[in-house]
Design an enzyme around this catalytic site. Structure first.
Site, PDB file in Angstrom:
ATOM      1  N   ASP A 111     -21.810 -22.273  -8.183  1.00 16.76           N
ATOM      2  CA  ASP A 111     -21.429 -21.992  -9.567  1.00 16.76           C
ATOM      3  C   ASP A 111     -20.095 -22.669  -9.885  1.00 16.76           C
ATOM      4  O   ASP A 111     -19.921 -23.295 -10.932  1.00 16.76           O
ATOM      5  CB  ASP A 111     -21.325 -20.464  -9.727  1.00 16.76           C
ATOM      6  CG  ASP A 111     -20.692 -20.029 -11.028  1.00 16.76           C
ATOM      7  OD1 ASP A 111     -21.380 -20.092 -12.053  1.00 16.76           O
ATOM      8  OD2 ASP A 111     -19.512 -19.640 -11.013  1.00 16.76           O
ATOM      9  N   GLU A 148     -27.869 -22.831  -8.606  1.00 16.78           N
ATOM     10  CA  GLU A 148     -26.441 -22.832  -8.267  1.00 16.78           C
ATOM     11  C   GLU A 148     -26.244 -22.860  -6.750  1.00 16.78           C
ATOM     12  O   GLU A 148     -25.374 -23.575  -6.239  1.00 16.78           O
ATOM     13  CB  GLU A 148     -25.753 -21.610  -8.860  1.00 16.78           C
ATOM     14  CG  GLU A 148     -25.617 -21.699 -10.377  1.00 16.78           C
ATOM     15  CD  GLU A 148     -24.876 -20.531 -10.981  1.00 16.78           C
ATOM     16  OE1 GLU A 148     -24.381 -20.668 -12.100  1.00 16.78           O
ATOM     17  OE2 GLU A 148     -24.797 -19.465 -10.340  1.00 16.78           O
TER      18      GLU A 148
END
Lengths: 241, 241
Positions: free
Chosen positions: A64, A134
């Site tokens: 992320d 992610e």
């Protein structure tokens, strides 16, 4: 082609998995266990040590952050004359759960993710694909480094699958925008439902948005969510964001 | 020492500025204009093009992302057995405005930042130092690349100036934690003031925290801020974050 790549693709016991990843990613992965971990949802994780599970959640945390940084740079360079408010907003659209879920589905992640099938249909399944995307970015980063990850994301993902100029035009979520701005600037943001008027047939909701305790916007609407949206929009206007 | 470095440090018209930066950063900067921009607050920015100002805000956007990514990696590797909730929380403490302001003050940024002195004492001045720190990270990244920036931050900043294990122990801000978690998971978070009971001498406030419209925590306290905190803490517990 190096001997190691030939071995991995054609002779190793993992050759099927390596080929599937190569088709997906466009490159031959180094450390396979990182990629397996990226595709392992917590619903099928096992305890590997006291309190430590082998799910993709830690990789998701890392990915992320790396994704956020790479997208920030792409936008910084793509829009040299736009301000940081524009860049922040556009980035949050690109890395939104909705967008990453769609992206991962298009890339065929559903065939690679390991998860407990009893989860299907539950609300927790919602972000499974985007979370894995992610985590994959985290795996690529640990396996190959930042510059490789950036080239992979820019050339293999963003250019082919994300229409940045289209996202630029989609409607803005003022509430997210406001919350993000307050987070960034260390401000406290609260939405208060102050009135709940009962009309003839419809209830009218009044919501006030307070930044550091100061009312900067008020919205009145026939449902609470829209009243909040309006309050957030007015507050964004008031703050010039 | 290369001829270019010798020139920059001893003969160029900017040698004083280069030396100040070298003392601060521990390396000789390449593209000086990036560093000048990083230290230019919007209060002294000029319009360089229609709607475009030469302030540090765009660099701050980029640096915030790069810093987030580097700190994520540092923590990921430093705490191999902690989960993503722990990593997220510890990172938000490290990159908090309060912490970055302190850091920038310790590093002597106040001598380098250009800003309108009429701002002194105003609330907007609060994050001036921390914002400039993030902008500086953006400048180093554009000037020298990711790996250089990581080494600079790890060896020159984090090791000398940030006590990660101390931050680990400081009290948690449950409201920030909850908002951050909701942002990351695409959930809607609202705090509602539902009751405002007048007691004999004190008002009692009741605040409910709603995640995607569902009440997950309630707090009752004699001031609104504490009621919110309590509601956030209970919600964090309910969500297991």
């Amino acid at each position: 082609m190096s001997i190691l790549r030939v071995y991995k693709l054609y002779f190793s016991p993992n050759r099927k998995y390596v080929k599937a990843l190569k088709n997906l990613l466009g490159f031959v992965p180094g450390n396979l266990s990182l990629y397996r971990l990226a595709f392992r949802h917590k619903s099928v994780a096992q305890n590997v040590k006291k309190g430590v599970k082998n799910s993709n959640e830690r990789l998701e945390f890392l990915g992320d952050a790396v994704l956020g940084s790479i997208v920030a740079e792409v936008l910084f360079k793509l829009y040299p004359y736009e301000d940081e408010g524009f860049l922040t907003e556009l980035r949050s659209k690109i890395v939104s759960r909705v967008n990453l879920n769609q992206l991962a589905r298009k890339l065929g992640f559903d065939k690679l993710i390991e998860y407990d099938s009893r989860m299907v249909g539950s609300t927790r399944q919602g972000s499974l694909l985007g979370d894995a995307f992610e985590a994959l970015v985290g795996a690529v980063y640990l396996d190959k480094g930042y510059d490789f990850t950036r080239n992979f994301l820019v050339n293999h993902i963003i250019k082919s699958h994300i229409d940045i100029h289209q996202l630029e035009k989609t409607e803005t979520n003022f509430k997210s925008k406001l919350i993000e701005w307050c987070q960034r600037h260390g401000k406290d943001i609260t939405f208060e439902l102050t009135e709940n008027q009962e009309g003839e047939s419809n209830k009218l909701f009044t919501v006030r948005a307070l930044v550091d305790g100061e009312v900067l916007g008020t919205g009145k609407e026939f449902n609470k969510k829209n009243a909040e949206k309006l309050a957030a929009e007015k507050t964004c206007e008031a703050l010039g964001i």
